[in-house]
Design an enzyme around this catalytic site. Structure first.
Site, PDB file in Angstrom:
ATOM      1  N   ARG A 176       0.860  -1.116   0.191  1.00  0.00           N
ATOM      2  CA  ARG A 176      -0.049  -0.009  -0.058  1.00  0.00           C
ATOM      3  C   ARG A 176       0.884   1.283  -0.075  1.00  0.00           C
ATOM      4  O   ARG A 176       2.013   1.281   0.519  1.00  0.00           O
ATOM      5  CB  ARG A 176      -0.983   0.213   1.232  1.00  0.00           C
ATOM      6  CG  ARG A 176      -1.839  -1.151   1.248  1.00  0.00           C
ATOM      7  CD  ARG A 176      -2.605  -1.084   2.566  1.00  0.00           C
ATOM      8  NE  ARG A 176      -3.777  -2.490   2.733  1.00  0.00           N
ATOM      9  CZ  ARG A 176      -3.415  -3.421   3.391  1.00  0.00           C
ATOM     10  NH1 ARG A 176      -1.930  -3.636   3.838  1.00  0.00           N
ATOM     11  NH2 ARG A 176      -4.041  -4.421   3.400  1.00  0.00           N
ATOM     12  N   LYS A 200      -1.721  -2.722   7.915  1.00  0.00           N
ATOM     13  CA  LYS A 200      -2.910  -2.304   8.764  1.00  0.00           C
ATOM     14  C   LYS A 200      -3.083  -3.149  10.169  1.00  0.00           C
ATOM     15  O   LYS A 200      -2.646  -4.445  10.151  1.00  0.00           O
ATOM     16  CB  LYS A 200      -4.223  -2.753   7.899  1.00  0.00           C
ATOM     17  CG  LYS A 200      -4.728  -1.789   6.797  1.00  0.00           C
ATOM     18  CD  LYS A 200      -5.604  -2.093   5.938  1.00  0.00           C
ATOM     19  CE  LYS A 200      -6.124  -0.981   4.842  1.00  0.00           C
ATOM     20  NZ  LYS A 200      -7.353  -1.077   4.260  1.00  0.00           N
ATOM     21  N   HIS A 271      -2.602   2.160  -5.819  1.00  0.00           N
ATOM     22  CA  HIS A 271      -3.537   1.004  -5.615  1.00  0.00           C
ATOM     23  C   HIS A 271      -3.696   0.501  -6.850  1.00  0.00           C
ATOM     24  O   HIS A 271      -3.927  -1.061  -6.761  1.00  0.00           O
ATOM     25  CB  HIS A 271      -4.893   1.417  -5.078  1.00  0.00           C
ATOM     26  CG  HIS A 271      -5.711   0.527  -4.115  1.00  0.00           C
ATOM     27  ND1 HIS A 271      -5.067   0.070  -2.976  1.00  0.00           N
ATOM     28  CD2 HIS A 271      -6.560  -0.121  -4.333  1.00  0.00           C
ATOM     29  CE1 HIS A 271      -5.801  -0.919  -2.676  1.00  0.00           C
ATOM     30  NE2 HIS A 271      -7.036  -0.937  -3.304  1.00  0.00           N
ATOM     31  N   ARG A 274      -0.846  -1.830  -7.083  1.00  0.00           N
ATOM     32  CA  ARG A 274      -0.921  -3.105  -6.154  1.00  0.00           C
ATOM     33  C   ARG A 274      -2.018  -4.076  -6.924  1.00  0.00           C
ATOM     34  O   ARG A 274      -1.447  -5.449  -6.872  1.00  0.00           O
ATOM     35  CB  ARG A 274      -1.756  -2.629  -4.984  1.00  0.00           C
ATOM     36  CG  ARG A 274      -1.989  -3.531  -3.903  1.00  0.00           C
ATOM     37  CD  ARG A 274      -2.327  -2.710  -2.561  1.00  0.00           C
ATOM     38  NE  ARG A 274      -3.097  -3.461  -1.345  1.00  0.00           N
ATOM     39  CZ  ARG A 274      -2.439  -4.398  -0.542  1.00  0.00           C
ATOM     40  NH1 ARG A 274      -1.093  -4.424  -0.582  1.00  0.00           N
ATOM     41  NH2 ARG A 274      -3.391  -5.051   0.184  1.00  0.00           N
ATOM     42  N   HIS A 297      -3.363  -9.077   3.313  1.00  0.00           N
ATOM     43  CA  HIS A 297      -5.039  -9.071   3.400  1.00  0.00           C
ATOM     44  C   HIS A 297      -5.449  -9.898   4.654  1.00  0.00           C
ATOM     45  O   HIS A 297      -4.614 -10.886   4.801  1.00  0.00           O
ATOM     46  CB  HIS A 297      -5.764  -9.671   2.104  1.00  0.00           C
ATOM     47  CG  HIS A 297      -5.673  -8.947   0.937  1.00  0.00           C
ATOM     48  ND1 HIS A 297      -5.695  -9.427  -0.305  1.00  0.00           N
ATOM     49  CD2 HIS A 297      -5.536  -7.327   0.891  1.00  0.00           C
ATOM     50  CE1 HIS A 297      -5.650  -8.448  -1.157  1.00  0.00           C
ATOM     51  NE2 HIS A 297      -5.705  -7.254  -0.577  1.00  0.00           N
ATOM     52  N   TYR A 306      -8.937 -10.729  -7.274  1.00  0.00           N
ATOM     53  CA  TYR A 306      -8.155 -10.472  -7.912  1.00  0.00           C
ATOM     54  C   TYR A 306      -8.128 -12.029  -8.947  1.00  0.00           C
ATOM     55  O   TYR A 306      -7.878 -11.925 -10.309  1.00  0.00           O
ATOM     56  CB  TYR A 306      -6.767 -10.839  -7.644  1.00  0.00           C
ATOM     57  CG  TYR A 306      -6.435  -9.450  -6.857  1.00  0.00           C
ATOM     58  CD1 TYR A 306      -6.371  -8.239  -7.261  1.00  0.00           C
ATOM     59  CD2 TYR A 306      -6.289  -9.318  -5.520  1.00  0.00           C
ATOM     60  CE1 TYR A 306      -6.043  -7.047  -6.720  1.00  0.00           C
ATOM     61  CE2 TYR A 306      -6.218  -8.254  -4.786  1.00  0.00           C
ATOM     62  CZ  TYR A 306      -6.056  -7.264  -5.288  1.00  0.00           C
ATOM     63  OH  TYR A 306      -5.876  -6.251  -4.479  1.00  0.00           O
TER      64      TYR A 306
END
Length: 325
Positions: A176, A200, A271, A274, A297, A306
């Site tokens: 990110r 995150k 993004h 990414r 994730h 994806y």
């Protein structure tokens, strides 16, 4: 009584409204902000969004009068009314789903801290967001974009060297943009060709990168970084033109400019790179679990998006090339 404000009140207006809230509500929001940042370890961007949604909800329930806002006024009917106002103002299903999650987070915290006698959040049903396919570059387009950055960096100008390293590392790792800008010099292991990323929820992970990215990062660190670094950014891997740590907005502009120089490409930012990295990994044979770990994730369901991208590409190639398509 004044009418409630439009659902799409600008965030700067919501910040102003927060200053006008009663003292006890303002104190509650300060506590909530600390909870999101310190206990939940959410990113500054997410904290701002959640706070903005909380302010919007409280002001809506008070009929637009900030002085009448109270946390105790939140109930299921009020939550539904707030979302209906958002929908009426044109908010998308994805936006409504995100704001529903933000409202649930706020009511759960308020109930746990005693500000609400009962938590109405679990009874609030969110619309299912549309899962849109992200725009990605083809492999040849990604290669052309990296070439654009390399040509720009040939003269050795510090900002151009930095920009090449930024796009190469974003594409190589799929991190990110906030994770990239948060990297320090010590987070790069050249011998193993990996970076240590704080993602995150303050989850740390290790992500590998290839030879082109290593070459670009080394050139930036050895020949460009010293011209821009200052006391404010002495440990930062990427530095802005004014000497501070590279800002995500600057990184976004860099990616837009580089990709935009390649004819017939989608207008994508970090993004999008990414998404592109994840798609190319899957097309190259990587399994979902590996891609999930690389991207950071929390759930495999996010990574599975994806697979739809790669299936769509396979179908497009089949339709274009098979004699009986």
């Amino acid at each position: 009584m004044s009418p409630p404000p439009p659902a799409r009140t600008r965030r700067v207006d919501l910040v102003g409204l927060r200053r006008e809230l009663p003292g006890d509500v303002s104190t509650a929001l300060d506590d909530y902000q600390r909870h999101l940042a310190m206990e939940r370890s959410l990113s500054p961007h997410t904290v701002r969004a959640y706070l903005a949604d909380a302010v919007s909800l409280l002001v809506h329930l008070a009929g637009g009068t900030t002085g009448d806002a109270t946390v105790e006024a939140i109930d299921l009917a009020g939550l539904r009314s707030w979302l209906a106002a958002q929908h009426g103002a044109g908010a998308s299903r994805t936006t409504l789903a995100r704001r529903t999650a933000a409202a649930r987070t706020f009511t759960a915290w308020a109930a746990r801290t005693g500000l609400l006698a009962d938590d109405p959040g679990p009874r609030l049903v969110a619309p299912r967001p549309h899962r849109t396919l992200p725009a990605v570059l083809r492999a040849d387009q990604a290669k052309a974009a990296m070439s654009v950055a390399e040509v720009s960096a040939e003269a050795g100008e510090p900002v151009a060297l930095r920009d090449q390293a930024v796009v190469e590392l974003l594409y190589a790792t799929g991190v990110r943009v906030a994770e990239l800008c948060g990297l320090d010099l010590g987070d790069v292991d050249y011998s193993q060709r990996v970076i240590r990323v704080l993602g995150k929820g303050r989850r740390e992970r290790t992500v590998p990168f290839g030879v082109p990215a290593e070459r670009a990062v080394r050139r930036w660190v050895e020949h460009g970084r010293s011209s821009l670094v200052s006391d404010r950014s002495q440990h930062a891997l990427f530095v802005g033109a004014r000497g501070g740590r590279l800002d995500p907005r600057t990184a976004r502009r860099v990616v837009h400019d580089v990709v935009g120089a390649v004819p017939e490409t989608a207008d994508i930012g970090p993004h999008g790179l990414r998404h592109t990295a994840a798609t190319h990994l899957l097309e190259g044979g990587a399994d979902l679990r590996t891609v999930q770990e690389l991207l950071g994730h929390a759930t495999l369901a996010t990574t599975q998006l994806y697979t739809h991208v790669t299936v769509e590409r396979l179908k497009a190639i089949h339709d274009r090339t098979h004699p009986r398509s």
